[in-house]
Design a protein around this motif. Sequence first.
Motif: not given
Length: 497
Positions: A49, A56, A58, A73, A86
């Motif tokens: 990240l 972002n 997930q 994010a 974002a």
Amino acid sequence: MNFELTTLTLSAASSQKCDALIVLVPEGVKPGKDAVSAILAQALKSGDLELKAGKNLQIYASPLLAARRVILAGTGDGSVRSVRLALAAVANVLKSPKVKKAVVVFAGKASGEAVATAVQCCADLSYVYTTTKSKAEPVALARLVVGVEDSAKVKSAFDMACAVAKGVGFAREWANRPANHATPTMLANAAKGLTTTGITCKVHGPAEVAKLGMGAFLAVAQGSAEQLRFIELRYNGAAKSEAPVVLIGKGITFDTGGISLKPAAEMDEMKFDMGGAASVLGVFAALAELRPAVNVVGLIPACENMPDGKAVKPGDVVTSMNGQTIEILNTDAEGRLVLCDAITYAARFKPQALVDIATLTGACVIALGNQRSGLFASDDALAAQLQAAGDAAQDLCWRMPLDDEYGEGLRSNFADVANVAGRAGGAITAAKFLQRFTGSMPWAHLDIAGTAWKSGAAKGATGRPVGLLMHYLANVAGSSKPAPKPARKKPVARKTA
């Protein structure tokens, strides 16, 4: 969409049942020991990240979290712009047909401006035009929870953002509708639909407009089979003794240019020529939500500009409501003609300020592009208030000059004034034309030709400048006396269709 503001820590966020949990993570964040923080810490440690705005990660169906999916994010410096980037980067998630409830939680302190941005971005992403489509489906997202460390500190900003979101959505919808689905009569009906406690609506037809002596407005409308409508909205949120703010929105529901016909290319976009009117409607939709202590009058001169055998011709001279005669050298400069009569009408309210909003000139697009609306004002204090409101709303404008010399090109050999003054400084000379009708009223003009809609693949209305106007009205309300609350009435049974 329903918005909800709540005090929510990362620890509590782990138990939030939702279709998508979006964690906005600024640089310098220090994860705690809860489940969300543990995932965040691991993602940062492994380098999966980045916290640059727009980046972002997930995660789907973590057993540690109640949310069906989680998005970490990055928001970089945590600024308004970074929050916007974002959320734009996770638009595909928010628009997913399987996401009906989403939670956006700030990992760290959140300013009121950042919270407002989150609301506005999600509202924009959830808007889908469906009115004239046979198979279009609205976005499934119906509920958005915004979580912050201290909800009380940002509640006023959140409430304003929710009201603006409703107003912007209303304005976008009516500006997006094709001209045959947004006639002057339909606009008037939309205005009537906004009536509620504190908001009233009156609609003037052609006979009443003629009786008022609005010769310039009538001249523009005379070439169309659609009858004009002059819409008058009133919001009473302050004491009766408080002078109102008058907003005038240009309502040309379709502009062919009249006899001075526009080129065919992109003429379809002239359905957006009522963007000023749409923004006034949007403001009243927002006022109904926020209910600030201010009195507001909204005036919308609505008509089409068409080129039939009855249409006004270049060289015709008409008489405006205040008695000034106007030589119409270009029938495509029609917006200023309908506005000048509305400005004269506005004087009867003795306003503390008068602001007209219009998609008035292509010249303003050349001058400022699509980022900032053009601001013209006869009053420095009013100009400063509108500029500050635009900055606060992220609905930017830029003040333009109004030197008297710019008005010299409007001289006419056959009337008191001509409606155009050549190409040079066209946005300014259009504003100088309007200024002739303002008298001593504190007046400002917002030229939104570059900001009311987008072209190309993203074609559609923006809803601007509803945000700017609402922030301005809220500031005015801060110095106004609230109106007394109306007496409660017994409920009346109503039949529904």
